[in-house]
Design an enzyme around this catalytic site. Structure first.
Site, PDB file in Angstrom:
ATOM      1  N   ILE A 337      82.701  45.510  42.863  1.00 38.10           N
ATOM      2  CA  ILE A 337      82.532  44.176  43.445  1.00 38.10           C
ATOM      3  C   ILE A 337      81.705  44.204  44.717  1.00 38.10           C
ATOM      4  CG2 ILE A 337      84.657  43.251  42.446  1.00 38.10           C
ATOM      5  CD1 ILE A 337      86.026  43.735  45.123  1.00 38.10           C
ATOM      6  N   GLY A 338      81.241  45.383  45.116  1.00 33.44           N
ATOM      7  CA  GLY A 338      80.402  45.430  46.301  1.00 33.44           C
ATOM      8  C   GLY A 338      80.231  46.842  46.822  1.00 33.44           C
ATOM      9  N   THR A 339      79.279  46.985  47.719  1.00 31.32           N
ATOM     10  CA  THR A 339      79.030  48.269  48.378  1.00 31.32           C
ATOM     11  C   THR A 339      78.954  48.035  49.872  1.00 31.32           C
ATOM     12  OG1 THR A 339      76.628  47.984  48.138  1.00 31.32           O
ATOM     13  CG2 THR A 339      77.783  49.218  46.420  1.00 31.32           C
ATOM     14  N   GLY A 340      79.319  49.057  50.622  1.00 25.75           N
ATOM     15  CA  GLY A 340      79.270  48.963  52.070  1.00 25.75           C
ATOM     16  C   GLY A 340      78.269  49.941  52.634  1.00 25.75           C
ATOM     17  N   GLY A 343      79.889  54.156  50.176  1.00 27.51           N
ATOM     18  CA  GLY A 343      80.910  53.929  49.160  1.00 27.51           C
ATOM     19  C   GLY A 343      80.784  52.577  48.482  1.00 27.51           C
ATOM     20  N   VAL A 345      83.124  49.455  46.305  1.00 27.76           N
ATOM     21  CA  VAL A 345      84.466  48.880  46.205  1.00 27.76           C
ATOM     22  C   VAL A 345      84.665  48.343  44.803  1.00 27.76           C
ATOM     23  CG1 VAL A 345      86.077  47.177  47.129  1.00 27.76           C
ATOM     24  CG2 VAL A 345      84.445  48.307  48.647  1.00 27.76           C
ATOM     25  N   LYS A 359      88.140  51.719  47.195  1.00 27.20           N
ATOM     26  CA  LYS A 359      86.875  52.102  47.820  1.00 27.20           C
ATOM     27  C   LYS A 359      86.602  53.559  47.514  1.00 27.20           C
ATOM     28  CE  LYS A 359      84.591  52.239  52.362  1.00 27.20           C
ATOM     29  NZ  LYS A 359      84.774  51.961  53.800  1.00 27.20           N
ATOM     30  N   ASP A 459      84.068  48.906  65.665  1.00 28.23           N
ATOM     31  CA  ASP A 459      83.084  48.265  64.780  1.00 28.23           C
ATOM     32  C   ASP A 459      83.617  46.905  64.321  1.00 28.23           C
ATOM     33  OD1 ASP A 459      80.710  47.977  63.441  1.00 28.23           O
ATOM     34  OD2 ASP A 459      81.310  49.155  61.697  1.00 28.23           O
TER      35      ASP A 459
END
Length: 622
Positions: A337-340, A343, A345, A359, A459
């Site tokens: 459902i996504g990347t950061g 990694g 997710v 993750k 952060d």
């Protein structure tokens, strides 16, 4: 086709599988085994395993051969669709050099044939997560070189064969999630090599063989009908033990009832055990003889105890490594459902029905020391803190071959995504936005003032704030978080996200709680303005003629209710105080959280008449 032996009866079980086919060649032969070419031909006859290319079966998907071209490993491809594949009603499997056989998750039905015991060089057998039924044939015990046997998640019934005493080299045995009945054979306890045993979720009864309590490092017997007393003196040294949900007549010792209760006392050793199994397996895949495989196992176990850890827990303490792999289909991209920054997710549903986010650090990323350090740091931080507005970590696997974290799933996504989407941002009215800011402030106040030593995030951004279905805020991504030690200078490399970093870090490199305070101020303004306040912040050092109403997010109406108007004024005033150039002049997060909780009015002018300069000039001593 001619052979020196008069007759070979070949029974082939076939099923169409897109461009691949799956077949187990059933051959009754004499002492002369098939040549390597005949092995390939036998597999190809079963609806063309290997496609149109039958010239070199050693290059087919899922096939590994030795130097002589004879098949040693079979792992059927997982990226294919299956209907039903029978594993019964055949006489023998003659693949003389087969060492590794993995047919997990292949939709197999029927019973396990007795002829499976003819694979006398097999060290690894995995038939897990299929639909196999019937009883387990005693001939499985003829596989005397087996090191790993996994038949979990099927519908196999009957008693566990007493002949398992012959498997003297077996390290791992997983028969969980089946319908085995009867008692646990006492013979299993005689094996000193058996270290990992999972018989959970069956219908077993009777006593626990005493031998198991002497040798096993990983013993799962929960959710059966086991009875009798438990010799507490024998189980005190087992790193991982779960005997819950049985009918024991004596009380289960408090420090061994479940993994959740043992995790604080035997965390590193007990955690390693589950992942080490899979580490062992990776070496068995490439093994061409058992002695080499065993040497590798011992080496990797010794090496891994100091560097790998595994811990999965969730509600009832029964979520395991296998559950995560199965739920994500070995991290199939369809679950992503996504990347950061590092990694990806994955969203997935666990066997208990709960939806979680996983993750995962990719292989190349795990080899990057900075990514690996951040991943492990996040585990360290999130296992030591717990707050209603901090994302909950349910479990993790820190292993060089598979690194992932299991979180509570947030339906609302990231705050940055919501603010960037007009439709989603419209759902965030002023009261919801203020509540989000209160939640973030509460989490940071807890980290700065209720943790010993104090913890800083380093952060704080809108991307690292997640929203649940009720649009409540949760602080996430603790990869760069650290504790502040009073005796330390707390100097550090510059980390964080551009546009949110406190300006003093650029020249002092000394991190304090006030660095988080500055970042919080940026995020608070971003929520009020609906966009990053970069340009606005650059004007704060000069006198301003801007009105508050002109800097707020224009996608939603101005505050109508008096309480909302007061809260917006308070939030912006606090945010401006957080952005003061001098760290000492900034309020603490504890003060901010308290002010937001009281929510007292600061100005008594009509909302449309409030200016930014008035809020900057507020006599607001915190």
């Amino acid at each position: 086709m001619t052979f020196s032996i008069p007759i070979l009866i070949v029974l082939l079980l076939m099923i169409g599988v897109n461009s691949y086919g799956i077949c187990l060649a059933v051959i009754v032969a004499s002492s002369t085994w098939l040549s390597s070419n005949e092995e390939g031909k036998a597999l190809h006859r079963c609806h063309g395993w290997g496609g149109h290319n039958i010239s070199n079966h050693c290059n087919w998907a899922g096939i590994v051969c030795n130097h002589a071209g004879s098949i040693t490993n079979i792992s059927t491809p997982k990226n294919i669709s299956l209907s039903e594949l029978f594993l019964s009603d055949f006489n023998a499997i003659v693949l003389p050099n087969l060492v590794h056989l993995d047919l997990s998750e292949m939709g197999l039905i029927g019973s396990i044939p007795t002829e499976m015991g003819a694979l006398n060089k097999l060290t690894y057998l995995n038939l897990s997560r299929n639909n196999l039924t019937g009883e387990l044939p005693s001939t499985i015990a003829n596989l005397t070189k087996l090191v790993m046997l996994d038949l979990s998640s099927n519908s196999i019934s009957g008693e566990i064969p007493h002949e398992f005493i012959n498997l003297k080299k077996l390290v791992l045995l997983n028969l969980s999630r089946n319908s085995f009945n009867g008692s646990i054979p006492s013979e299993i306890g005689y094996s000193s090599s058996l270290k990992f045993l999972d018989l959970s979720n069956n219908n077993l009864h009777g006593n626990i063989p005493s031998g198991l309590l002497n040798h096993c490092h990983y013993l799962k017997l929960y959710n059966n009908f086991l009875n009798g007393s438990i010799p507490s003196s024998r189980i005190s040294n087992i790193p991982y033990l779960d005997l819950s949900y049985n009918n024991h007549t004596s009380k289960i010792p408090e420090n061994t009832t479940s993994y959740m209760l043992r995790v604080l006392n035997a965390f590193i050793l007990g955690a390693f055990v589950a992942c080490s199994v899979f580490y062992v397996i990776m070496f068995l895949f490439a093994a061409e003889d058992l002695k080499n495989a065993e040497r590798r196992i011992k080496y990797e176990e010794r090496k891994g105890k100091n560097e790998d850890s595994f811990s999965i827990w969730n509600y009832d303490g029964k979520v395991t490594y296998e559950d995560i792999i199965e739920a994500t289909n070995d991290f199939d991209i369809k679950y992503c459902i996504g990347t950061g920054a590092y990694g990806s997710v994955y969203k997935t549903q666990l066997p208990n029905g709960k939806i979680v986010a996983v993750k995962k650090l990719h292989r190349m990323e795990s080899e990057n020391p900075s990514f690996d350090k951040s991943f492990r740091n996040e585990v360290k931080m999130l296992t030591e803190i717990r707050h209603r507005n901090i994302l909950r970590l349910y479990g993790f696997c820190l292993h060089k071959r598979n690194m992932f974290l299991v979180y509570e799933y947030m339906e609302g996504g990231s705050l940055s995504f919501v603010l960037a989407n007009d439709g989603e941002a419209f759902k965030l009215n002023w009261s919801k936005r203020v509540n989000i800011i209160k939640g973030i402030a509460s989490a940071l106040a807890y980290m700065h003032h209720d943790c010993t030593p104090a913890m800083i995030h380093r952060d704080i951004t809108s991307s690292n704030i997640l929203l649940n279905s009720k649009l409540e805020a949760f602080l996430s991504d603790f990869g760069t978080a650290r504790f502040l030690h009073p005796e330390s200078s707390n100097q550090t490399l510059l980390v964080g996200t551009y546009g949110y970093i406190a300006p003093e870090l650029a020249y002092t490199f000394r991190v304090t709680e006030k660095c988080d305070v500055y970042s919080f101020g940026v995020v608070a303004l971003e929520i009020m303005m609906g966009k990053h306040p970069g340009d606005f912040i650059s004007t704060l050092s000069k006198p301003s003629t801007q009105m508050l109403r002109d800097v707020l997010d224009s996608r939603i109406p101005l505050p109508f209710f008096r309480r909302d108007a007061q809260d917006v004024v308070l939030v912006v005033t606090l945010a401006l105080a957080c952005l003061r150039s001098s760290p000492k002049a900034r309020p603490s997060m504890q003060q901010i959280a308290q002010e937001l909780l009281v929510s007292k009015p600061l100005v008594y002018l009509p909302f449309n008449d409030v200016s930014i300069q008035q809020l900057k000039n507020q006599v607001y001593i915190l």
